[in-house]
Motif scaffolding. Sequence first.
Motif, PDB file in Angstrom:
ATOM      1  N   GLU A  67      -2.732   4.027 -28.947  1.00 24.48           N
ATOM      2  CA  GLU A  67      -2.381   4.972 -27.886  1.00 24.48           C
ATOM      3  C   GLU A  67      -3.148   4.655 -26.608  1.00 24.48           C
ATOM      4  O   GLU A  67      -4.358   4.381 -26.654  1.00 24.48           O
ATOM      5  CB  GLU A  67      -2.714   6.397 -28.347  1.00 24.48           C
ATOM      6  N   PHE A  68      -2.469   4.732 -25.480  1.00 25.38           N
ATOM      7  CA  PHE A  68      -3.116   4.543 -24.183  1.00 25.38           C
ATOM      8  C   PHE A  68      -3.988   5.748 -23.880  1.00 25.38           C
ATOM      9  O   PHE A  68      -3.534   6.888 -23.944  1.00 25.38           O
ATOM     10  CB  PHE A  68      -2.048   4.372 -23.106  1.00 25.38           C
ATOM     11  N   VAL A  69      -5.245   5.474 -23.518  1.00 29.32           N
ATOM     12  CA  VAL A  69      -6.173   6.532 -23.124  1.00 29.32           C
ATOM     13  C   VAL A  69      -6.290   6.592 -21.610  1.00 29.32           C
ATOM     14  O   VAL A  69      -6.164   7.662 -20.998  1.00 29.32           O
ATOM     15  CB  VAL A  69      -7.560   6.303 -23.756  1.00 29.32           C
TER      16      VAL A  69
ATOM     17  N   ALA B 127      -8.897  -5.878 -21.223  1.00 30.09           N
ATOM     18  CA  ALA B 127      -8.850  -6.445 -19.881  1.00 30.09           C
ATOM     19  C   ALA B 127      -7.472  -7.022 -19.596  1.00 30.09           C
ATOM     20  O   ALA B 127      -6.903  -7.737 -20.424  1.00 30.09           O
ATOM     21  CB  ALA B 127      -9.903  -7.547 -19.733  1.00 30.09           C
ATOM     22  N   ASP B 128      -6.987  -6.710 -18.418  1.00 29.00           N
ATOM     23  CA  ASP B 128      -5.730  -7.283 -17.923  1.00 29.00           C
ATOM     24  C   ASP B 128      -6.109  -8.285 -16.851  1.00 29.00           C
ATOM     25  O   ASP B 128      -6.514  -7.902 -15.755  1.00 29.00           O
ATOM     26  CB  ASP B 128      -4.853  -6.167 -17.365  1.00 29.00           C
TER      27      ASP B 128
ATOM     28  N   MET C 125      -1.808  -1.768 -12.555  1.00 29.58           N
ATOM     29  CA  MET C 125      -2.231  -1.232 -13.843  1.00 29.58           C
ATOM     30  C   MET C 125      -1.046  -0.886 -14.727  1.00 29.58           C
ATOM     31  O   MET C 125       0.013  -0.486 -14.261  1.00 29.58           O
ATOM     32  CB  MET C 125      -3.066   0.031 -13.645  1.00 29.58           C
ATOM     33  N   SER C 126      -1.297  -0.999 -16.018  1.00 28.94           N
ATOM     34  CA  SER C 126      -0.236  -0.704 -16.972  1.00 28.94           C
ATOM     35  C   SER C 126      -0.763   0.196 -18.086  1.00 28.94           C
ATOM     36  O   SER C 126      -1.949   0.144 -18.433  1.00 28.94           O
ATOM     37  CB  SER C 126       0.300  -2.000 -17.575  1.00 28.94           C
ATOM     38  N   VAL C 127       0.146   0.994 -18.659  1.00 26.77           N
ATOM     39  CA  VAL C 127      -0.203   1.807 -19.825  1.00 26.77           C
ATOM     40  C   VAL C 127       0.181   1.081 -21.110  1.00 26.77           C
ATOM     41  O   VAL C 127      -0.066   1.578 -22.198  1.00 26.77           O
ATOM     42  CB  VAL C 127       0.482   3.187 -19.768  1.00 26.77           C
TER      43      VAL C 127
ATOM     44  N   ARG D 127       0.290  -5.606 -22.017  1.00 25.50           N
ATOM     45  CA  ARG D 127      -0.160  -6.178 -20.738  1.00 25.50           C
ATOM     46  C   ARG D 127      -1.589  -6.714 -20.807  1.00 25.50           C
ATOM     47  O   ARG D 127      -1.958  -7.610 -20.061  1.00 25.50           O
ATOM     48  CB  ARG D 127      -0.077  -5.105 -19.657  1.00 25.50           C
ATOM     49  N   TYR D 128      -2.374  -6.183 -21.712  1.00 23.41           N
ATOM     50  CA  TYR D 128      -3.793  -6.519 -21.754  1.00 23.41           C
ATOM     51  C   TYR D 128      -4.010  -7.726 -22.672  1.00 23.41           C
ATOM     52  O   TYR D 128      -3.550  -7.728 -23.814  1.00 23.41           O
ATOM     53  CB  TYR D 128      -4.597  -5.302 -22.229  1.00 23.41           C
TER      54      TYR D 128
END
Length: 125
Positions: free
Chosen positions: A46-48, A98-99, A105-107, A111-112
């Motif tokens: 899950e994206f925080v 890290a991206d 920015m991405s959720v 992407r990371y």
Amino acid sequence: QVQLVESGGGLVQAGGSLRLSCTASVRTFSAYNMGWFRQALGKEREFVGAISRSDFITLYGDSVKGRFTISRDNSKNTVYLQMNSLKPEDTAVYYCAADTTIATMSVRSARYDYWGQGTQVTVSS
């Protein structure tokens, strides 16, 4: 190669606070958007939240908005996740990521491209 090392996890009672840190091994840390994700047992990652590389714009997932704060210190190659008003449902392994692209920015976890090993956060009721 970017190495990310998280620290600061542990056991806390509901309503308490913890601060996670994530330190990168590269000098180009300031060029990366940084994200925090979490994964509870048996659930999807899950994206925080995330913080942009230079102007420090932040994004948060709906479940943590208003309780968690992301910050970074580029002079220390470190990103932080301050977690307040913790709930049992915040229990998970927390990962920084890290991206290294030049995109915004991405959720999305895809992407990371570099991830830390994760740190366990357990919130007791």
